[in-house]
Scaffold this active site. Sequence first.
Site, mmCIF file in Angstrom:
data_model
loop_
_atom_site.group_PDB
_atom_site.id
_atom_site.type_symbol
_atom_site.label_atom_id
_atom_site.label_comp_id
_atom_site.label_asym_id
_atom_site.label_seq_id
_atom_site.Cartn_x
_atom_site.Cartn_y
_atom_site.Cartn_z
ATOM 1 N N TYR B 439 0.806 -1.220 0.000
ATOM 2 C CA TYR B 439 0.000 0.000 0.000
ATOM 3 C C TYR B 439 0.839 1.269 0.000
ATOM 4 C CZ TYR B 439 0.068 -0.169 5.270
ATOM 5 O OH TYR B 439 0.409 -0.231 6.601
ATOM 6 N N GLU B 440 0.127 2.411 -0.144
ATOM 7 C CA GLU B 440 0.773 3.704 -0.243
ATOM 8 C C GLU B 440 1.692 3.748 -1.463
ATOM 9 O OE1 GLU B 440 -0.326 6.176 1.783
ATOM 10 O OE2 GLU B 440 0.782 7.328 0.285
ATOM 11 N N GLY B 441 1.307 3.055 -2.504
ATOM 12 C CA GLY B 441 2.148 2.949 -3.689
ATOM 13 C C GLY B 441 2.998 1.701 -3.583
ATOM 14 N N GLN B 446 7.068 2.619 -6.432
ATOM 15 C CA GLN B 446 8.123 3.462 -5.849
ATOM 16 C C GLN B 446 9.348 3.458 -6.765
ATOM 17 O OE1 GLN B 446 7.389 5.189 -3.161
ATOM 18 N NE2 GLN B 446 5.469 4.086 -2.893
#
Lengths: 777, 596
Positions: B439-441, B446
């Site tokens: 999650y969060e990318g 990334q």
Amino acid sequence: MKIERAAVIGAGVMGAGIAAHFANAGIPCVLLDIPAKEGDRSAIAKGAVAKMLKTDPAPFMHPKNARLITPGNLEDDLNLLADVDWIVEAIVENPAIKADLYTRIDPVRKAGSVVSSNTSTIPLAVLTGGQSERFAQDFLITHFFNPPRYMRLLEIVGGPATRTDALAAIADVCDRRLGKGVVHCKDTPGFIANRIGVFWIQAAVNAAVDLGLTVEEADAVGGRPMGIPKTGVFGLMDLVGLDLMPHIAKSMLATLPAGDAYREQVREHAVITRMIADGYIGRKGKGGFYRINKAGGGKVKESVDLKTGAYAPSEKARLDSVSSAGRDLRKLCEHPDKGGRFARRVLAQTLAYAASLVPEIADSIVAVDEGMRLGYNWKQGPFELIDRLGSVWFAELCRSEGIPVPALIETAAGRPFYRVEDGKLQHLTTGGVYDTVVRPDGVLLLSDVKRAAGKPVWKNGSASLWDIGDGVLCVEFTSKMNAVDADIMAAYGKAMGLVGDGKGVWKALVIHNEADNFSVGANLGLALFALNIGLWPQIEEMVEGGQRTYRALKYAPFPVVAAPSGMALGGGCEILLHSDHVQAHAETYVGLVEVGVGLIPAWGGCTEMLARHQANPKAPRGPMPGIAKAFEIISTATVAKSAAEAKELLYFRATDGITMNRDRLLADAKAKALELAENYTPPEKTTAYVLPGPSAKAAMELAVEGFALQGKVTPHDKVVCAALADVLSGGDSDVSKPVGEDHVLRLEREAFMGLVHTTGTIDRIEHMLLTGKPLRN
Amino acid sequence: MPIYKAPLEDVRFVLDEIVGLDKLSALPGYEEATPELVGQVLEEGAKLCEEVLFPLNQSGDGEGCHFENGVVRTPKGFKEAYATYIEAGWQGLACDPAYGGQGLPKLVNIMLEEFICSANLSFGMYPGLSLGAYNALSMYGSDELKQRFLPKLVDGTWSGTMCLTEPHCGTDLGIIRTKAVPDEQGGYTITGTKIFISAGEHDLTENILHLVLARLPDAPAGTRGISLFLVPKFLAKEDGTPGALNGVACGSIEHKMGIKASSTCVMNFEDATGWLVGEPHKGMRAMFVMMNAARLAVGIQGLGLSEVSYQNAVNYARERLQGRSLSGVKAPDKPADPIIVHPDVRKNLMTARAYTEGARALGALVAYHLDVAERHADPRTKRDSDEFVQLMTPIVKALFTDIGFESANIAVQVHGGHGFIWETGVEQYVRDARICQIYEGTNGIQALDLVGRKLPQDMGRLLRHFFHPVGRDIEAGMEDDELGEFVMPLAKAFAKLQQATALIAQKGLKDPEEAGAAASDYLRLFGLVALGWSWLTMVKAAKAKLAAGDGNAAFYEAKITTARFYMAKLLPQVNSLFITITAGAKPLMELEDAAF
């Protein structure tokens, strides 16, 4: 017949500019206008010359060219015409007044001299009507474009009575000495370029209004994607002047044939009429379709709303058609948004119009394309554009836009208007067959060489090597902006390897390309990236490698001739300094501009300039004057505004050559290379640089302090100038111990590497790359 | 039963020697963040984590959340723990004093967050999401909106969420469908479905503030048409307390592999009342600005899990007796040697240790620059720090979460068969760590962010903030003979990083797929060099402390020894990564889709 001396009658913008350009060509020129009412009777002509010396962009390639103009007036100085081979009439577009002038000058002019008019609207027949038979034989039209120094198109129109030798002589002078692209036109309204250009402008304005585009949108579609300058149509009208447009329209309507499609295009737009009435006539006035609003101390770029006439902040055009089509013209035209519809309509109407005008306005399509390219700076002329679309597709486009398909398109029957056959460029004639495109005598174009050869002798990612005949090898830059990078250095290495001792297959090297700019310098993007990741050794190797390569070229056992045109900056200038001979186009803008990005020339530029200025016979004696001059030129990033000016700055030697016509540049360079190849010996190494060391450095720093007090020097300027002073002073040398080239080159490297570590320089490089403007930090 | 003790000594070392706490309190507005205060805060925080949060970690995992009739019940003890947490003011530690926060530096909050994540990652999700909502609102909300909602968000009475993901889009938010329509009162009516919303619904607070991405009626297509809205669960009464239920409902919660005590919800918005946060259509831009802090926070989750995994692995390795040391019996009075003597176990423990301590130092440095970017008086310094943070966050997020997962697996491995058993407590860390890589990318995203955006930006300007200081430290280190065994490997690895960077920039310009193919390997390579730099810095500090006779000599000796391990055994991975990067995209992309 020979054209050695000329005269221009009418010292308005065009007349004076034409006179200045004669002077640029080294042709003494008389400039006459009506006598002034009070004071000096020749004040108008004299004033015109004085004004031109202050104009920017400059009509004179060098201020001293002004001396070749003899100003006078039409009452006291008519006798001056007796000495002149060619008289250009550039007075008001009034047939009666012109007729009166012709009648007055005919008796006093030299026998056999040529008279030409710069008219753009009056038929030749009208101009010669009422004049003597002899006058008609000596008369033709030479239509210059504005400004006469820079615009390459020269439309030439001979009358039924015009002597063939006169026509040929004038065409030749315009070609070789004035450097113009001479296009033979028929005596029709607007000749070639304006006939099509005026139609195009009107069609585009109508389309923009009808389809609801903003001026930015119209210029975005009708500009770059079509190979047209980014000023598009509305930007162009601002440059030309909106107030001229109604006059041009009126004169066209008066002279065009009855069924001409322009008649359907001509329309008055209330918004534009009001703009003209309110003084918004373009750049010469307070703005036009675009203006800069300085209210409240700011500088806001505004544009006019074509519906309401109100001004609002200019908004960048955002059209999906433009962003998604790229260079694909068909895709642009097929896009459903208003940009696509605008492109369809304007291209269909304009290109069909152009196609329908051959043979009416010119015998061949080549003349039409050349006219639009040279007169309106289009990258491609109408027929080249039709080829890009495909003539069958274009015919379909015409039908869908309700335009009759021009006969020439039918004649083409699906074939392209241009093709390459046996390595030669051919064009389709009105007769439906192909003919080779003929170049004027003595012209050698690299693009023709490339077409004939098919493949280069060798190439890599940034350069190609071509055989330009008679044992001469040509290095052509192909990198983006012709930026100098490691691949170009490698290409030089390969070329030197091939030419060897110059006694085999290859005799000489020419460095030349046909891009707008010869080279804008080293590839800064690569350099900046390397800087950002701290690859210092790689950067130092780039510097040292460049020095080695340029020196190898300088001392090679065969001649190296550079043939630049346009900008030659930084590393693109340094290669010229290392060539045996530079054959430059008159419009070459050369300079060592490294300080603008916080660096100093480090590919031998400082070393060469130092040698030239210290050896300059015109400079005072001793080591300092040369050092000071080199310092002045480099520290201010002086760029010469012409090849003539470059000679004065010693960017070019006295022996270097200048070619006026860009198309003749390569031929001139090759001839020079072959001439030098006979009994060639490499130059002597400048072994003795007399450099005073610290005292010289102190002198240069004092000079910088002086400028600093005037507020002209920024903090980082001081750092860069100090590094430059380190090089030019010789570092720790002194006058009693002259040093060699190697010493100065080492100083260049050290100074460069020192600068490249500074934040100020990294910021400057980055700013230049991101914004295209120098950072004054 | 798992154990955990907050690594206060190591955190102190990092803050004092690597960052320099005096530099922190020199920043405008942070004058009160003295070493004493920071030390106290962290000690108290450590206690909270060890005594209140950690005991609930395993039970929370076993029980999970329960969903019934639109209501979500968190596991036993969570509600009380949350009350204790907010009572002491922990939620507002780094929040603006104007709204009731304590105004301490973000760096301090992040060090505390590591402890929370080690102790109870699921618990940490709730205050973590609230902090995200706080950031969005305080950066972009109008004064009026901030006055109304920030105080209770800061003191924890209300919690927050970030509602971005929808069933059909997570990575590609340009295609969200949730709609926002202006109402007559200056607010908006929001309708749509969001999924995977952490802390979307729970029983910890009296109200929940959802930060929702939605499209306005006249919005342009793609990411340029997304706006941010505040949608509270309960609409406010006259007195500001929660009143009627808004058109927000939890549709269901997910049954997940890990972080089971975190309620991951499907949120249904139906004509919910909300307010615009920031400007219309500028929602994605707001998200991007906050992404640095959010990604850093997830990286710290990885670090936290790595630390607690390591501690448990060491604990077990000391107690478990199996076999005899290969270099001679080490515990003759015991039936077998503790397994910590075996090279393979050593390797596992040293790996987790070296990665964890390196990541702690690197994370603290990046977090410090987050504070500089916000607070420093000099605009140039601010910009430079901000760019450094932008560059490093994809690396911190991906590398640290990979480390977290790797260390958790190491812990299970060291525990042998017992590691596989739920009661032992370590396999939970593997399951909890897995989501952090997603999650969060995702970590793949990334890597793409690093090579596709950060690397080429302005011809590599962001890179300068890493490459120049590292280059300087290496050059300076070369002068010191004593540092040779640390500087030389780092210098070689750094050179490989430079080459890989130049190669990807060059190839990627011509073919973006080449950059994409090299991205993950490159991120790892970059991360390894960054950790190596952190280790060099720590060695220099440790040697100085030893030379001065300051502090705990054994601690500093251990630092140097661990650094030696890192340089000799972990950093050399850069060589194979460099080779795989140079192999290009072809071996990756060659196999036809149909052949899979």
